[in-house]
Design a protein around this motif. Structure first.
Motif, PDB file in Angstrom:
ATOM      1  N   SER A 176       0.747  -1.409   0.039  1.00 16.74           N
ATOM      2  CA  SER A 176       0.092   0.078   0.071  1.00 16.74           C
ATOM      3  C   SER A 176       0.736   1.465   0.083  1.00 16.74           C
ATOM      4  CB  SER A 176      -0.871  -0.068   1.229  1.00 16.74           C
ATOM      5  OG  SER A 176      -0.061   0.309   2.272  1.00 16.74           O
ATOM      6  N   ALA A 177       0.213   2.331  -0.290  1.00 17.99           N
ATOM      7  CA  ALA A 177       0.837   3.530  -0.296  1.00 17.99           C
ATOM      8  C   ALA A 177       1.193   3.995   1.433  1.00 17.99           C
ATOM      9  CB  ALA A 177      -0.019   4.761  -0.742  1.00 17.99           C
ATOM     10  N   PRO A 178       2.152   4.625   1.821  1.00 14.17           N
ATOM     11  CA  PRO A 178       2.099   4.663   3.237  1.00 14.17           C
ATOM     12  C   PRO A 178       1.054   5.587   4.007  1.00 14.17           C
ATOM     13  CG  PRO A 178       3.915   5.652   2.022  1.00 14.17           C
ATOM     14  CD  PRO A 178       3.194   5.143   1.173  1.00 14.17           C
ATOM     15  N   ALA A 179       0.912   5.339   5.142  1.00 16.51           N
ATOM     16  CA  ALA A 179      -0.165   5.984   5.898  1.00 16.51           C
ATOM     17  C   ALA A 179       0.414   6.569   7.185  1.00 16.51           C
ATOM     18  CB  ALA A 179      -1.421   5.178   6.286  1.00 16.51           C
ATOM     19  N   GLY A 180       0.577   7.803   7.448  1.00 18.10           N
ATOM     20  CA  GLY A 180       1.162   8.477   8.526  1.00 18.10           C
ATOM     21  C   GLY A 180       0.812   7.809   9.978  1.00 18.10           C
ATOM     22  N   TYR A 181       1.691   7.688  10.939  1.00 16.75           N
ATOM     23  CA  TYR A 181       1.428   7.523  12.116  1.00 16.75           C
ATOM     24  C   TYR A 181       2.223   8.315  13.164  1.00 16.75           C
ATOM     25  CZ  TYR A 181       0.838   4.661  16.580  1.00 16.75           C
ATOM     26  OH  TYR A 181       0.608   4.146  17.751  1.00 16.75           O
ATOM     27  N   THR A 182       2.045   8.605  14.108  1.00 19.80           N
ATOM     28  CA  THR A 182       2.865   9.350  15.080  1.00 19.80           C
ATOM     29  C   THR A 182       2.780   8.704  16.354  1.00 19.80           C
ATOM     30  OG1 THR A 182       2.534  11.490  13.716  1.00 19.80           O
ATOM     31  CG2 THR A 182       3.443  11.419  16.130  1.00 19.80           C
ATOM     32  N   ARG A 183       4.130   8.296  16.767  1.00 20.35           N
ATOM     33  CA  ARG A 183       4.175   7.730  18.135  1.00 20.35           C
ATOM     34  C   ARG A 183       4.278   8.858  19.094  1.00 20.35           C
ATOM     35  NH1 ARG A 183       8.032   3.933  15.437  1.00 20.35           N
ATOM     36  NH2 ARG A 183       7.034   1.855  15.607  1.00 20.35           N
TER      37      ARG A 183
END
Length: 67
Positions: free
Chosen positions: A54-61
């Motif tokens: 997939s295209a990357p999806a953003g996630y913030t730790r």
């Protein structure tokens, strides 16, 4: 983390950056993944199936709360 889309039934990997995550395929449109430990800040999440990545999806730790 809940991931939604189409064609997720044959998911073989979920990656947070380059780190594999534990995941459960709920349906062809729904995957639940557990974010692995890592540095605080943004990371790209991708889903890998036999059809491709997939295209990357953003996630913030985020860091632990200050007490």
């Amino acid at each position: 983390m809940t991931l939604t889309g189409t064609g997720l039934g044959p998911t073989t990997r979920v990656l947070f950056g380059t780190t594999p995550a534990t995941f459960t395929v709920v349906s062809d449109t729904h995957v639940v993944a557990e974010a692995p430990p890592g540095a605080v800040g943004p990371v790209d999440v991708t889903v890998v199936t036999p059809g491709g990545t997939s295209a990357p999806a953003g996630y913030t730790r985020v860091g632990p709360p200050a007490v």
